[in-house]
Design a protein around this motif. Structure first.
Motif, PDB file in Angstrom:
ATOM      1  N   LYS A 232       2.306  23.446  69.897  1.00  0.00           N
ATOM      2  CA  LYS A 232       3.642  23.991  69.619  1.00  0.00           C
ATOM      3  C   LYS A 232       4.257  23.295  68.413  1.00  0.00           C
ATOM      4  CE  LYS A 232       5.746  20.933  73.097  1.00  0.00           C
ATOM      5  NZ  LYS A 232       4.478  20.463  73.691  1.00  0.00           N
TER       6      LYS A 232
ATOM      7  N   ARG B  26       7.763  21.467  67.292  1.00  0.00           N
ATOM      8  CA  ARG B  26       9.048  20.924  67.707  1.00  0.00           C
ATOM      9  C   ARG B  26      10.012  20.989  66.529  1.00  0.00           C
ATOM     10  NH1 ARG B  26       9.018  15.367  68.983  1.00  0.00           N
ATOM     11  NH2 ARG B  26      10.994  15.705  70.053  1.00  0.00           N
TER      12      ARG B  26
ATOM     13  N   VAL C  24      11.635  23.835  70.854  1.00  0.00           N
ATOM     14  CA  VAL C  24      10.267  24.126  70.430  1.00  0.00           C
ATOM     15  C   VAL C  24      10.155  25.547  69.924  1.00  0.00           C
ATOM     16  CG1 VAL C  24       9.219  22.466  72.015  1.00  0.00           C
ATOM     17  CG2 VAL C  24       9.617  24.817  72.779  1.00  0.00           C
TER      18      VAL C  24
END
Length: 390
Positions: A330, A332, A369
């Motif tokens: 992912k 951030r 995120v």
């Protein structure tokens, strides 16, 4: 008829179904006689089968005198003759736990005058609550006394008596029921009213090991294991210590020193790492302020210092920034501004990050995120948005 009191070591029996019904998708049966012990007195019920049908729970509609109700996996028919088979390993472990609980109750009474408040024996690690203040010395003394009672290997017997005779029996605690009372007596050790099942001699209940204590509701709660379950726990712990001994090239009883050395080294490395991250975050902030003299910053930074850089920039007058970092699967982000900036951070988030699948929130600092693939689109969208609103 409750066969289990007179035949605690019997695991198979024959009976007739005198009542059978289904209710709420569950199936129940009452037998003319049973070896299945119902959940009662802190002891869990027996499980097993009736003519191959699993008995998943056993309960009673009234203590001692009520019907014993078997909850089944599938229905049986009234009038049917069935063969019942207990899960004997489960039954025997419960007998060991319950006898050990009695032995510990007497041991704490002798060691410090503590009385049992509550018990729970539904799992291998059982609990007992006492009315005394936590004291490690008392715990060790009571444990030793209970195990001496194990080594004595004295008889455990049960009998029924009229309630009028209870006072003369010298029970450890007053019974919770009236009328006919069932008494469990550990020869030369303990005597108490109890409807539970027990081993025939104290030696079968050992070893008894108290694994933990804690303050609980103004008294003390202990955790203990007994019998086969204590041996299994010892075996698991020994295997674990043996593996650790191999890793540290140390004897099992000498592991504390290398583990403490490793712990000290870990704290040292963690402090060193924290100082290096702090230094890196400070340097990155200075570099970003130099790279973006207008104080509107859009940049990718290392994930390990994302929060630290964001915190520093949020305190710098005139800053508006979107910082992004790759974090495994992912992205951030930190979207922030100094109070001196006039931009609407929420509107910016909704226009740029939300359409990209952003999650998170905040006021002057928004943390959250994004999908990993959205990193570069977020930077481009941020810059375009500001250009169109300048």
């Amino acid at each position: 008829m409750r066969l289990y009191w007179e035949q605690p070591y019997t695991s198979e029996f024959e009976a007739r179904v005198v009542r059978a019904w289904s209710e709420g998708g569950k199936h129940y049966a009452v037998l003319d006689q049973t070896l299945f012990y119902p959940t009662a007195g802190g002891q869990a019920c027996d499980t097993g089968t009736l003519d191959g049908v699993a008995v998943v729970a056993v309960l009673e509609d009234a203590k001692t005198t009520g019907q014993v109700i078997h909850r089944l996996e599938s229905p049986l028919s009234e009038g049917q003759t069935v063969v019942g088979k207990l899960d004997w390993a489960r039954r025997y472990r419960h007998m060991q736990r319950h006898t050990a609980e009695h032995m510990l109750g007497q041991a704490f009474l002798r060691a410090a005058g503590w009385n049992v408040v509550a018990v729970n024996m539904h799992s291998p690690v059982c609990t007992m609550d006492f009315d005394g203040e936590p004291d490690e010395a008392i715990i060790r003394r009571a444990e030793a006394l209970a195990n001496w009672a194990v080594y004595a290997n004295t008889a455990v017997r049960t009998f029924f008596t009229d309630g009028s005779e209870v006072e003369a029996l010298g029970l450890r605690r007053n019974p919770k029921v009236t009328g006919t009372i069932r008494v469990v007596e550990i020869e030369h050790w303990d005597k108490v009213a109890c409807g539970g099942l027990h081993v025939a001699r104290t030696g079968e209940a050992g070893p008894i090991k108290i694994t933990r204590l804690e303050r609980y509701k103004g008294g003390t709660r202990i955790y203990f294991v007994a019998g086969w379950e204590a041996l299994e726990l010892f075996d698991q712990e020994h295997r674990l210590l043996a593996r650790l001994g191999e890793k540290f090239s140390s004897g099992l009883l000498e592991l504390e020193k290398p583990i403490e050395n490793m712990r000290s080294e870990w704290y040292r490395v963690r402090a060193e790492n924290s100082a290096l991250k702090d230094e890196l975050a400070e340097r990155l902030m200075r570099d970003l302020l130099a790279e973006f003299p207008g104080l509107t910053i859009a940049a990718k930074v290392p994930n390990t210092v994302l929060d630290m850089v964001g915190k520093r920039l949020a305190e710098w007058p005139g800053v508006l920034a979107l910082l992004l970092a790759e974090a495994e699967d992912k992205t951030r982000y930190v979207l922030l501004k100094h109070p001196s900036r006039s931009e609407d951070l929420q509107a910016l988030w909704e226009a740029v990050l939300k359409p990209l699948g952003a999650r998170g929130g905040g006021a002057l600092v928004k943390l959250g995120v994004l999908p990993l693939a959205a990193l570069h689109k977020a930077l481009e969208g941020f810059q375009k948005y500001l250009s169109s609103h300048s």
